[in-house]
Design an enzyme around this catalytic site. Structure first.
Site, PDB file in Angstrom:
ATOM      1  N   SER A   1       0.624  -0.906   0.121  1.00 43.71           N
ATOM      2  CA  SER A   1      -0.243  -0.373  -0.261  1.00 43.71           C
ATOM      3  C   SER A   1       0.891   1.612  -0.298  1.00 43.71           C
ATOM      4  O   SER A   1       1.962   1.581  -0.930  1.00 43.71           O
ATOM      5  CB  SER A   1      -1.071  -0.376   1.306  1.00 43.71           C
ATOM      6  OG  SER A   1      -2.306   0.847   0.990  1.00 43.71           O
TER       7      SER A   1
ATOM      8  N   ASP B   1      -8.442  -4.578  -5.863  1.00 40.85           N
ATOM      9  CA  ASP B   1      -8.273  -3.590  -5.480  1.00 40.85           C
ATOM     10  C   ASP B   1      -8.893  -2.830  -4.787  1.00 40.85           C
ATOM     11  O   ASP B   1      -8.975  -1.752  -5.434  1.00 40.85           O
ATOM     12  CB  ASP B   1      -6.504  -3.600  -5.215  1.00 40.85           C
ATOM     13  CG  ASP B   1      -5.743  -2.679  -4.007  1.00 40.85           C
ATOM     14  OD1 ASP B   1      -6.090  -2.033  -3.112  1.00 40.85           O
ATOM     15  OD2 ASP B   1      -4.711  -3.720  -3.366  1.00 40.85           O
TER      16      ASP B   1
ATOM     17  N   HIS C   1      -7.555  -5.235  -0.580  1.00 41.11           N
ATOM     18  CA  HIS C   1      -6.351  -5.372  -0.423  1.00 41.11           C
ATOM     19  C   HIS C   1      -4.837  -5.277  -0.314  1.00 41.11           C
ATOM     20  O   HIS C   1      -4.476  -5.446   1.409  1.00 41.11           O
ATOM     21  CB  HIS C   1      -6.775  -3.790   0.544  1.00 41.11           C
ATOM     22  CG  HIS C   1      -5.800  -2.531   0.667  1.00 41.11           C
ATOM     23  ND1 HIS C   1      -4.610  -2.168  -0.939  1.00 41.11           N
ATOM     24  CD2 HIS C   1      -4.619  -2.012   1.403  1.00 41.11           C
ATOM     25  CE1 HIS C   1      -3.870  -0.976  -0.233  1.00 41.11           C
ATOM     26  NE2 HIS C   1      -4.344  -0.677   0.498  1.00 41.11           N
TER      27      HIS C   1
END
Length: 531
Positions: free
Chosen positions: A251, A470, A500
């Site tokens: 991320s 995602d 995610h």
């Protein structure tokens, strides 16, 4: 997606990993920052250390590059709250590394960077250290890595697994802006203001957040950006005794890793970036990407229930409109507002594992009980049963506003952004459009860039993992990261699934490819796809 934070690009959400909160909600200044303790004056100077390459800042003194870390058994992390705060097992050791507060003055003030490590199980075949960042920004690696360790058992055989709290986060001179009462009050403010009075309240609270941060953590604010954190990682590499840096970033951690690769391309070892932040997206583009990603996730969720995307979206919009007019009662005595409901919907969309909980909460809310969505919102907002809030969201805002030059006015939102964002996502678009006006409003420190520089010519291959489903970091960002890293550097690995972060889903194709790369240096063919 709480009132005072944009959607977090943080991997370790409740339905993926059980990670405790990142802070205590205290009003005291961060204990690791001598500078913060000396002054409460607002800061308006540019963040230092914003040099485009590693040659543009002075060399670090041997007192820092040669420091020896004092590894000891870890205590319960201060990043965790209440009864949930537990010390990790005996395999984990903790230490504090000293780093310059300001990399342009490397012999000046220092801050402590908290680290945690589990040594390689097979010492004879040990490759080196493997550094992790789980995103945010604002996530505590000291708290997250032990909680997530079962996902990295194979890598832990030949690597020392190393996590850290980036500067400004938790035990690394954590930024603190507000106390629990202020946070609770802020969460009651309408995040999608419909009237001039609601707009004034929203913008006043946004501006006061920056003033609160300046008062409590002012001297830190110019020095918590991603560039400085990337330099901290290279200092870690040296202190840990590694010739190159091996890294697994999720991320926001993909942006941090890519910035490191730009600054230190010759020091890139085996690098994997999973759930990729689009490096070409500016302040507005990033929020628009998230509106698109979470709308897709919501539609996929409804399709899994046999409900069309259009019908499902309309149901949620009707619920939010109802809550905007009159919040719902809950079993806690608190009421579920529109903004808290949005947060409660966002949280389980990070992973398919959260979808059953979302079903229960939405069904209950449509029936008049907001308790389920409020519980999901409280978990996302890092609120415990006693009403105490963590400070990860303080750090998230401080880091992102130090990074980006993006600033948007309320007039720009109403005149051009709101309609576009609502078209992209009728559910999440209005919130994210208004968030642009509030996020860095009157921030006491100017941002570094419009978009981060991540080109890394000459770096070793970097594995870039993008997920088609995602929600927080849409797949398009992975493709753009490969392009921006440069020819021969970025290698795209595609996950044709939801969630995610791909590695932690347990997909054998993804984990096999990533593990093979880290353990044997085998780079998958560019364009490899895992269903």
């Amino acid at each position: 997606m709480s009132r005072r934070t944009r959607i977090s690009a943080l991997l370790t959400v409740s339905f993926l990993l059980t990670v405790t909160g990142c802070g205590s909600g205290t009003e005291d200044p961060p204990p690791d920052s001598k500078a913060a303790a000396r002054s409460s004056a607002p800061v308006s100077t540019p963040a230092a250390g914003f040099a485009p390459d590693s040659a543009s800042v002075p060399a670090l003194p041997a007192s820092l590059t040669g420091q020896r870390l004092d590894w000891k058994r870890c205590e319960a992390p201060r990043a965790a709250r209440g009864s949930a705060a537990k010390a990790p097992g005996s395999r984990w050791k903790c230490a504090t590394m000293r780093a310059p507060l300001d990399y342009t003055a490397p012999t000046g003030e220092t801050i402590g960077i908290a680290l945690i490590r589990s040594e390689a199980q097979d010492k004879a075949s040990r490759i080196g250290s493997l550094l992790f960042n789980f995103g945010g920004p604002g996530g505590s690696g000291v708290a997250s890595l032990p909680a997530a360790a079962d996902s990295f058992t194979t890598l832990g055989i030949r690597y020392d697994l190393v996590g850290f709290d980036p500067r400004g986060v938790a035990q690394s001179a954590g930024v603190v802006c507000r106390n629990d009462r202020q946070t609770e009050r802020s969460l009651r403010i309408d995040a999608t203001p419909d009237t001039p009075a609601e707009q004034r309240t929203f913008l006043a609270d946004s501006a006061s957040f920056g003033a609160d941060c300046a008062r409590r953590s002012g001297p830190l604010l110019p020095h918590v950006g991603t560039t400085s954190a990337a330099r901290d990682m290279d200092l870690m590499r040296q202190v840990l005794g590694d010739d190159t840096l091996n890294y697994l970033g999720f991320s926001y951690g993909t942006e941090l890793g890519a910035v490191y690769a730009h600054l230190f391309p010759a020091k890139v070892g085996r690098f994997t970036l999973d759930a990729v932040v689009d490096p070409t997206a500016d302040y507005v583009g990033h929020s628009r990407n998230q509106a698109l990603g979470f709308q897709r996730a919501l539609e996929n969720y409804y399709k899994s229930r046999g409900v069309s995307a259009q019908v499902g979206t309309s149901r949620v919009v009707r619920l939010l409109d109802r809550l905007d007019r009159e919040p719902l009662p809950t079993g806690t005595g608190r009421r579920l507002t529109e903004s808290l409901a949005l947060t409660g919907i966002i949280s389980p969309l990070y992973s398919e594992r959260g979808w059953p909980a979302l079903t229960d909460a939405l069904d209950a809310a449509e029936g008049g009980d907001g308790s389920g969505l409020l519980r999901l919102a409280d978990s996302y907002n890092d609120r415990d049963a006693q009403g105490r809030y963590g400070t990860a969201q303080h750090a998230q805002r401080a880091i992102s506003c130090a990074d980006t030059k993006g600033r948007v006015t309320a007039a720009e939102v109403t005149s051009r952004l709101l309609s576009d964002f609502r078209r992209v996502s009728p559910v999440f678009g209005p919130y994210l459009a208004w968030d642009l006006a509030g996020w860095c409003a009157d921030w006491p420190v100017p941002g570094e860039h419009e978009t981060p520089e991540v080109s890394a010519p000459g770096a070793a291959p970097i594995l870039v993992v993008g997920g088609k489903g995602d929600p927080a970091t849409p797949y398009e960002g992975a493709r753009r990261m490969v392009e921006e890293l440069g020819e021969g550097v970025g290698v795209l690995l595609t996950f044709e699934g939801e969630g995610h972060g791909a590695y932690i889903t347990g997909n054998r194709c993804i984990t096999g490819a990533v593990d093979e790369y880290f353990l044997r240096g085998t780079v998958p063919d560019a364009g490899t796809s895992c269903s």
